[in-house]
Design a protein around this motif. Structure first.
Motif, PDB file in Angstrom:
ATOM      1  N   ALA A   1      27.788  60.058  36.185  1.00 24.69           N
ATOM      2  CA  ALA A   1      27.172  61.311  36.626  1.00 24.69           C
ATOM      3  C   ALA A   1      25.709  61.043  36.980  1.00 24.69           C
ATOM      4  O   ALA A   1      25.064  60.209  36.344  1.00 24.69           O
ATOM      5  CB  ALA A   1      27.252  62.354  35.511  1.00 24.69           C
ATOM      6  N   VAL A   2      25.220  61.718  37.998  1.00 26.44           N
ATOM      7  CA  VAL A   2      23.832  61.500  38.404  1.00 26.44           C
ATOM      8  C   VAL A   2      23.064  62.817  38.325  1.00 26.44           C
ATOM      9  O   VAL A   2      23.594  63.879  38.659  1.00 26.44           O
ATOM     10  CB  VAL A   2      23.731  60.928  39.839  1.00 26.44           C
TER      11      VAL A   2
ATOM     12  N   HIS B   1      29.913  71.282  25.530  1.00 30.75           N
ATOM     13  CA  HIS B   1      29.899  69.968  24.899  1.00 30.75           C
ATOM     14  C   HIS B   1      28.446  69.505  24.837  1.00 30.75           C
ATOM     15  O   HIS B   1      27.834  69.287  25.890  1.00 30.75           O
ATOM     16  CB  HIS B   1      30.686  68.939  25.708  1.00 30.75           C
TER      17      HIS B   1
ATOM     18  N   ARG C   1      26.108  66.537  24.189  1.00 28.32           N
ATOM     19  CA  ARG C   1      26.396  65.104  24.241  1.00 28.32           C
ATOM     20  C   ARG C   1      25.201  64.225  23.899  1.00 28.32           C
ATOM     21  O   ARG C   1      25.348  62.997  23.781  1.00 28.32           O
ATOM     22  CB  ARG C   1      26.942  64.747  25.635  1.00 28.32           C
TER      23      ARG C   1
ATOM     24  N   ASP D   1      30.283  75.838  35.908  1.00 29.83           N
ATOM     25  CA  ASP D   1      30.095  74.541  35.247  1.00 29.83           C
ATOM     26  C   ASP D   1      28.616  74.211  35.217  1.00 29.83           C
ATOM     27  O   ASP D   1      27.985  74.150  36.276  1.00 29.83           O
ATOM     28  CB  ASP D   1      30.794  73.434  36.047  1.00 29.83           C
TER      29      ASP D   1
ATOM     30  N   GLU E   1      25.604  71.485  34.009  1.00 30.21           N
ATOM     31  CA  GLU E   1      25.183  70.184  33.479  1.00 30.21           C
ATOM     32  C   GLU E   1      23.698  70.270  33.176  1.00 30.21           C
ATOM     33  O   GLU E   1      22.911  70.758  33.999  1.00 30.21           O
ATOM     34  CB  GLU E   1      25.390  69.076  34.509  1.00 30.21           C
TER      35      GLU E   1
ATOM     36  N   LEU F   1      22.425  63.030  30.303  1.00 35.26           N
ATOM     37  CA  LEU F   1      23.241  64.237  30.468  1.00 35.26           C
ATOM     38  C   LEU F   1      23.505  64.799  29.070  1.00 35.26           C
ATOM     39  O   LEU F   1      24.434  64.374  28.393  1.00 35.26           O
ATOM     40  CB  LEU F   1      24.539  63.901  31.201  1.00 35.26           C
TER      41      LEU F   1
ATOM     42  N   GLN G   1      27.326  69.462  28.805  1.00 41.74           N
ATOM     43  CA  GLN G   1      28.219  69.909  29.885  1.00 41.74           C
ATOM     44  C   GLN G   1      28.878  71.189  29.378  1.00 41.74           C
ATOM     45  O   GLN G   1      29.461  71.190  28.287  1.00 41.74           O
ATOM     46  CB  GLN G   1      29.295  68.850  30.157  1.00 41.74           C
ATOM     47  N   SER G   2      28.761  72.252  30.144  1.00 41.24           N
ATOM     48  CA  SER G   2      29.414  73.484  29.709  1.00 41.24           C
ATOM     49  C   SER G   2      30.237  74.060  30.850  1.00 41.24           C
ATOM     50  O   SER G   2      30.023  73.745  32.020  1.00 41.24           O
ATOM     51  CB  SER G   2      28.383  74.513  29.233  1.00 41.24           C
ATOM     52  N   ARG G   3      31.214  74.847  30.472  1.00 41.35           N
ATOM     53  CA  ARG G   3      32.017  75.566  31.473  1.00 41.35           C
ATOM     54  C   ARG G   3      32.321  76.942  30.925  1.00 41.35           C
ATOM     55  O   ARG G   3      32.664  77.088  29.758  1.00 41.35           O
ATOM     56  CB  ARG G   3      33.321  74.828  31.764  1.00 41.35           C
ATOM     57  N   GLN G   4      32.187  77.942  31.758  1.00 46.52           N
ATOM     58  CA  GLN G   4      32.626  79.274  31.354  1.00 46.52           C
ATOM     59  C   GLN G   4      33.598  79.850  32.356  1.00 46.52           C
ATOM     60  O   GLN G   4      33.584  79.488  33.539  1.00 46.52           O
ATOM     61  CB  GLN G   4      31.459  80.224  31.137  1.00 46.52           C
TER      62      GLN G   4
END
Lengths: 287, 287
Positions: A133-134, A230, A232, A257, A259, A267, A270-273
């Motif tokens: 991931a960048v 998450h 990290r 999403d 980041e 990083l 990382q989340s997602r809803q």
């Protein structure tokens, strides 16, 4: 002096308060502050962080590795109770559920949020690392657009005042009536009081940018149904960069999403809803 | 004739079994089949689907919109109990928790999986749709590599025999000792028995490709800590395409993001799991 975030996520154990044990709930009194509001409603990520603080106070491991919250009814600023029940406590990871409840005007207890989370310890993780991931490429903060504490229709967004948010200019077009057409929000952020983000605060931070739907020209409320974060890494001090992306708006539902990157190009979350588009401009829920 | 998937996710209510009510658990007897094993352990996505079946049998809404499972101890093929407790039942969405437990050899009840999920109804969703995600470009199934039911080290992977899995050749290099170096698995899949995927089965399918870590040359077991699936559409009959991507391996932990597309180019599910790299090649857990 305590940060605004620490002050507003403080938890007070209800007595009697014993050692955490699997299946035995621990209860905490909390105060839901109105400083993290969007309109008249406390931000969802703020509620996750409140619950996450209580879970961290209950389990032997300090950091939320993976935390999921399902939002059940719109919270109000004011007193609330977080009940944490350990599910499993292991050597390196521990799992718990949490319930955030409030009593409504006629004394009935209403559940606002249900959480399921696994905690561990981020410091000293020594396993394999391979990151492709960048981080996002952004103009310098001073060349970005400072987010204003209001949304289309004039809704006041108090939470914006708790941060210094600098949106990448294309991401900020919605505020001037020129949505980018791309459901993405990119930018810099840090706490306005100068305190640095810690792992717990990333539960909140993943939810603080304006809804990506604003850049599609949609200006209604976008209530969160479920959000998973998450965490990290432990962020280094300084600015965070965040990119929130929506790629699948379907049947009125969408994912967001996020980041979150720190100044060391780590990083850290990382989340997602899963959220729902509505046509109202304040936070009543019609689930 | 019932599909293998339906047969192996059947749930039998334990009597007395009344109407679902918030806070009142409903219990189901289930049989964990060994047909979905990886080594000696049932696949995690299969366990999610078993729990998801019981939740759907309890709530008034049929489809898992968002389902999160935290894996607590390694399951065994054999009898198990799923206990479902509704948390909130609304007009369009309902939320529940589920626990999957098994009795171990000395009669002690061990929890395998804790789930938190919100269900709704995918058929007839009429809201705004705007999709920028694009399906993967893959060679035709006949030009892809049929997955073999074994992993590095010779571990038998029974679950692979329940599917027709055709990996994009670069994604399949690990099986011939030539990992691609890119933590991605792309390919086609469908059930081997000719039955089409339904929304529930997407909970399983998001977890059936070999671990992305194999393409980094890492061959150990990658146990799932937590997995969240958003089911976003009802798949049309036929092949599914799936892409599983890992972008952040850090301190021995990694995410696996899966996107599942149907033949109508509909993004029918998005899932993410947090997993841990280990050096063992069978599924004992050391959490």
């Amino acid at each position: 002096m305590a940060s605004a975030f620490d002050a507003d996520t403080a938890v007070t154990p209800r007595l009697p308060h014993g050692a955490a044990a699997v299946g035995r709930p621990a209860e905490y009194d909390v105060g839901i502050s109105d400083r993290w509001n969007v309109g008249s409603r406390p931000n969802g990520g703020y509620l996750l962080a409140l619950a996450g603080r209580a879970i961290g106070a209950t389990l032997p491991h300090p950091d939320p590795f993976s935390l999921t919250g399902h939002f059940l009814s719109p919270p109000d600023p004011g007193p609330a109770v977080v009940e944490v029940t350990p599910v499993r406590v292991g050597r390196s990871l521990a799992t718990a559920t949490a319930r955030v409840t409030q009593d409504d005007a006629d004394g009935r207890t209403r559940e606002r949020l249900r959480v399921l989370a696994t905690y561990g310890e981020l410091a000293g993780l020594a396993g394999h690392t391979a990151v492709t991931a960048v981080p996002p490429v952004l103009p310098a903060p001073e060349d970005c657009v400072r987010a204003a504490p209001s949304f289309p229709g004039g809704t006041r967004v108090a939470i914006v005042e708790q941060f210094d948010i600098r949106l990448d200019p294309p991401s900020a077009g919605w505020a001037a009536g020129r949505p980018s057409g791309e459901a993405v929000m990119r930018g810099w952020l840090r706490f306005a009081d100068g305190h640095d983000a810690d792992p717990l605060s990333l539960l909140l931070i993943g939810d603080v940018f304006p809804p990506t739907a604003f850049n599609l020209g949609l200006t209604g409320w976008v209530p969160t149904i479920e959000m998973t974060v998450h965490v990290r890494g432990i962020p280094v001090p300084g600015w965070l960069r965040m990119v929130v992306t929506t790629r699948n708006v379907s049947g009125g539902y969408l994912e967001e999403d996020a980041e979150i990157w720190d100044e060391a190009d780590q990083l850290v979350a990382q989340s997602r809803q899963l959220a729902r588009l509505t046509s109202t401009t304040d936070g009543g829920s019609s689930r």
